[in-house]
Design a protein around this motif. Structure first.
Motif, PDB file in Angstrom:
ATOM      1  N   ALA A  14      50.840  -3.976  57.124  1.00 16.91           N
ATOM      2  CA  ALA A  14      51.795  -4.979  56.649  1.00 16.91           C
ATOM      3  C   ALA A  14      51.639  -5.203  55.152  1.00 16.91           C
ATOM      4  N   VAL A  15      50.402  -5.214  54.666  1.00 13.34           N
ATOM      5  CA  VAL A  15      50.158  -5.365  53.228  1.00 13.34           C
ATOM      6  C   VAL A  15      50.774  -4.204  52.464  1.00 13.34           C
ATOM      7  N   LEU A  16      50.576  -2.975  52.952  1.00 13.07           N
ATOM      8  CA  LEU A  16      51.123  -1.799  52.273  1.00 13.07           C
ATOM      9  C   LEU A  16      52.651  -1.823  52.272  1.00 13.07           C
ATOM     10  N   ILE A  17      53.254  -2.197  53.396  1.00  8.98           N
ATOM     11  CA  ILE A  17      54.714  -2.273  53.465  1.00  8.98           C
ATOM     12  C   ILE A  17      55.235  -3.349  52.529  1.00  8.98           C
ATOM     13  N   SER A  18      54.510  -4.460  52.419  1.00 10.18           N
ATOM     14  CA  SER A  18      54.974  -5.552  51.561  1.00 10.18           C
ATOM     15  C   SER A  18      55.020  -5.125  50.099  1.00 10.18           C
ATOM     16  N   VAL A  19      54.156  -4.179  49.716  1.00 14.27           N
ATOM     17  CA  VAL A  19      54.222  -3.604  48.368  1.00 14.27           C
ATOM     18  C   VAL A  19      55.298  -2.520  48.338  1.00 14.27           C
ATOM     19  N   GLY A  20      55.177  -1.562  49.252  1.00 12.18           N
ATOM     20  CA  GLY A  20      56.229  -0.554  49.433  1.00 12.18           C
ATOM     21  C   GLY A  20      56.134   0.671  48.556  1.00 12.18           C
ATOM     22  N   HIS A  21      55.186   0.715  47.631  1.00 14.69           N
ATOM     23  CA  HIS A  21      55.100   1.857  46.720  1.00 14.69           C
ATOM     24  C   HIS A  21      53.660   2.048  46.252  1.00 14.69           C
ATOM     25  N   ALA A  22      53.407   3.190  45.621  1.00 16.73           N
ATOM     26  CA  ALA A  22      52.074   3.503  45.109  1.00 16.73           C
ATOM     27  C   ALA A  22      52.184   4.529  43.998  1.00 16.73           C
ATOM     28  N   THR A  23      51.217   4.518  43.098  1.00 16.30           N
ATOM     29  CA  THR A  23      51.075   5.655  42.205  1.00 16.30           C
ATOM     30  C   THR A  23      50.346   6.741  42.985  1.00 16.30           C
ATOM     31  N   VAL A  24      50.687   7.988  42.722  1.00 14.32           N
ATOM     32  CA  VAL A  24      50.112   9.106  43.472  1.00 14.32           C
ATOM     33  C   VAL A  24      49.624  10.147  42.479  1.00 14.32           C
ATOM     34  N   ASP A  25      48.373  10.598  42.656  1.00 13.17           N
ATOM     35  CA  ASP A  25      47.827  11.628  41.771  1.00 13.17           C
ATOM     36  C   ASP A  25      48.774  12.817  41.698  1.00 13.17           C
ATOM     37  N   THR A  26      48.936  13.358  40.512  1.00 14.04           N
ATOM     38  CA  THR A  26      49.891  14.446  40.287  1.00 14.04           C
ATOM     39  C   THR A  26      49.612  15.642  41.177  1.00 14.04           C
ATOM     40  N   ASP A  27      48.336  15.975  41.383  1.00 13.99           N
ATOM     41  CA  ASP A  27      48.033  17.160  42.188  1.00 13.99           C
ATOM     42  C   ASP A  27      48.319  16.971  43.670  1.00 13.99           C
ATOM     43  N   LEU A  28      48.636  15.726  44.084  1.00 13.65           N
ATOM     44  CA  LEU A  28      49.040  15.478  45.473  1.00 13.65           C
ATOM     45  C   LEU A  28      50.563  15.528  45.638  1.00 13.65           C
ATOM     46  N   LYS A  54      46.048   7.089  63.307  1.00 11.33           N
ATOM     47  CA  LYS A  54      46.521   6.120  64.300  1.00 11.33           C
ATOM     48  C   LYS A  54      47.827   5.480  63.847  1.00 11.33           C
ATOM     49  N   ARG A  55      47.875   5.113  62.563  1.00  9.77           N
ATOM     50  CA  ARG A  55      49.079   4.495  62.013  1.00  9.77           C
ATOM     51  C   ARG A  55      49.576   5.288  60.810  1.00  9.77           C
ATOM     52  N   ARG A  56      50.854   5.188  60.556  1.00  9.59           N
ATOM     53  CA  ARG A  56      51.502   5.914  59.461  1.00  9.59           C
ATOM     54  C   ARG A  56      52.258   4.916  58.590  1.00  9.59           C
ATOM     55  N   VAL A  57      52.265   5.159  57.278  1.00  6.73           N
ATOM     56  CA  VAL A  57      53.041   4.313  56.377  1.00  6.73           C
ATOM     57  C   VAL A  57      53.663   5.183  55.292  1.00  6.73           C
ATOM     58  N   ARG A  58      54.890   4.878  54.964  1.00  2.09           N
ATOM     59  CA  ARG A  58      55.609   5.584  53.904  1.00  2.09           C
ATOM     60  C   ARG A  58      55.616   4.720  52.653  1.00  2.09           C
ATOM     61  N   LEU A  59      55.198   5.309  51.530  1.00  6.28           N
ATOM     62  CA  LEU A  59      55.165   4.585  50.269  1.00  6.28           C
ATOM     63  C   LEU A  59      55.943   5.356  49.216  1.00  6.28           C
ATOM     64  N   GLU A  79      43.915   2.774  47.280  1.00  4.53           N
ATOM     65  CA  GLU A  79      43.083   1.728  46.709  1.00  4.53           C
ATOM     66  C   GLU A  79      43.919   0.770  45.871  1.00  4.53           C
ATOM     67  N   ARG A  80      43.386  -0.434  45.691  1.00  6.52           N
ATOM     68  CA  ARG A  80      44.002  -1.454  44.856  1.00  6.52           C
ATOM     69  C   ARG A  80      42.904  -2.160  44.077  1.00  6.52           C
ATOM     70  N   ASN A  81      43.032  -2.161  42.756  1.00  7.40           N
ATOM     71  CA  ASN A  81      42.034  -2.775  41.879  1.00  7.40           C
ATOM     72  C   ASN A  81      40.628  -2.243  42.161  1.00  7.40           C
ATOM     73  N   GLY A  82      40.565  -0.918  42.449  1.00  7.23           N
ATOM     74  CA  GLY A  82      39.272  -0.285  42.691  1.00  7.23           C
ATOM     75  C   GLY A  82      38.744  -0.440  44.095  1.00  7.23           C
ATOM     76  N   GLU A  83      39.423  -1.248  44.941  1.00  2.67           N
ATOM     77  CA  GLU A  83      38.989  -1.447  46.327  1.00  2.67           C
ATOM     78  C   GLU A  83      39.752  -0.501  47.247  1.00  2.67           C
ATOM     79  N   ILE A  84      39.021   0.237  48.079  1.00  7.03           N
ATOM     80  CA  ILE A  84      39.659   1.155  49.021  1.00  7.03           C
ATOM     81  C   ILE A  84      40.186   0.369  50.218  1.00  7.03           C
ATOM     82  N   LEU A  85      41.508   0.477  50.440  1.00  4.50           N
ATOM     83  CA  LEU A  85      42.150  -0.227  51.552  1.00  4.50           C
ATOM     84  C   LEU A  85      42.229   0.625  52.809  1.00  4.50           C
TER      85      LEU A  85
END
Length: 333
Positions: A14-28, A54-59, A79-85
């Motif tokens: 739910a937290v990830l969906i509420s943001v809805g986006h992410a930066t992604v390393d170029t090589d990925l 187990k669960r899938r999320v689209r960002l 991760e967010r602010n250095g913390e792995i979610l």
């Protein structure tokens, strides 16, 4: 391979969906893992699918996001602010989502829903040959579990329906997988799609708040959509008819859950879809829903669906089995 020590819980998702986006390393950001949306509020954007097994999320991929996806050992982490979610892996996209060929046939629309950029993007209308070629790509990968078709309205709903039914008839002869179709329904849509061989349908109400519907979808008719959903549910059977309901247009929780009850009572599974607001096209009055709100509405919807004997566990095409954009009852929580 999925590398996991931190489970992605329903609240985390739910937290990830509420943001809805992410930066992604170029090589990925390879062709295998990056998809492009061509329908609905997210049209024109690029995205990745993350799973912990187990669960899938689209960002969506955004350079200004507080979330970051990077490689870690044999997989990736969010991760967010250095913390792995969450820890897991990216999934191959196929077309639009994993394990399906989910194809926008008409990337044009004569209607002008305020939240949808499709009319502005004015993309192509795919030929039957192009659609078959795209599906073949997924089929040859060995990961084709369903075919899903959607699109705008290039001229009239009737002509769009004719295009879809002809495609379904062709696809039924070529592939032994369930086929789902999402269109703006006109009278007789359910009967024609069912006769053509479609397994499931999705007719979107967008919002059950009538004032908001009139404001955001001035060219559409909510009663027409509900009428066709009511006809489709007994025709296609239990758990085979769904409808997107956008969350974040300004509606109340009471209106959402009343709408879920209304749809479930006629045999339709609502998909609660967090609004995507394109920063280049502001949408006054709309805002991405909070994680707490998304989780509350999903849990409440699960209870309502259960009371009516419905479950997304048995749906096989389009958004419900994908789960990437939404919290899906019985699959995510």
């Amino acid at each position: 391979m999925i590398y996991i020590t931190i489970e992605l819980t329903s609240r985390d998702k739910a937290v990830l969906i509420s943001v809805g986006h992410a930066t992604v390393d170029t090589d990925l950001q390879t062709e295998e893992y990056v998809g492009r949306s061509t329908a609905g509020p997210g049209a024109g954007g690029r995205s990745v699918f993350f799973t912990d097994g187990k669960r899938r999320v689209r960002l969506s991929i955004r350079n200004d996001s507080p979330l970051h996806i990077r490689k870690e050992k044999d997989g990736v982490v969010i991760e967010r602010n250095g913390e792995i979610l969450a820890e897991g892996s990216l999934e191959p996209v196929g077309f639009h989502c994993p394990k399906q060929a989910y194809i926008t046939v008409s990337e044009q629309c004569t209607y002008h829903c305020a939240f949808c950029p499709v009319p502005r993007l004015n993309g192509p209308v795919k030929s039957p040959e192009r659609v078959l070629s795209m599906i073949d790509q997924v089929y040859l990968s060995g990961d084709l579990h369903a075919i899903s078709l959607t699109g705008g309205v290039t001229e009239t709903p009737e002509k769009e329906l004719d295009r879809m039914t002809a495609l379904v008839e062709d696809l039924v002869r070529e592939y032994d997988v369930p086929i789902g179709v999402s269109v703006y329904p006109t009278s007789g849509s359910s009967d024609l799609l069912y006769a053509a061989g479609a397994h499931e349908v999705k007719f979107n109400v967008e919002t059950m708040d009538r004032d908001l519907f009139s404001r955001y979808c001035p060219d559409l008719k909510l009663d027409q959509v509900i009428k066709e959903l009511k006809h489709a549910a007994p025709l296609f059977g239990k758990n085979r008819v769904s409808s997107n309901m956008i969350i974040g247009l300004g509606e109340s929780d009471e209106t959402v859950l009343s709408g879920v009850e209304t749809l479930a009572a006629i045999g339709v599974i609502p998909v609660l879809r967090a609004i995507s607001v394109n920063p280049d096209y502001p949408l006054p009055g709309a805002a991405r829903p909070t994680a707490e709100r998304l989780h509350h509405l999903a849990l409440s919807s699960k209870k309502i669906l259960g009371a009516h004997g419905l479950s997304p566990l048995h749906s096989r095409t389009m958004c419900l089995p994908c789960t990437g954009c939404d919290l899906i009852p019985d699959l995510d929580l």
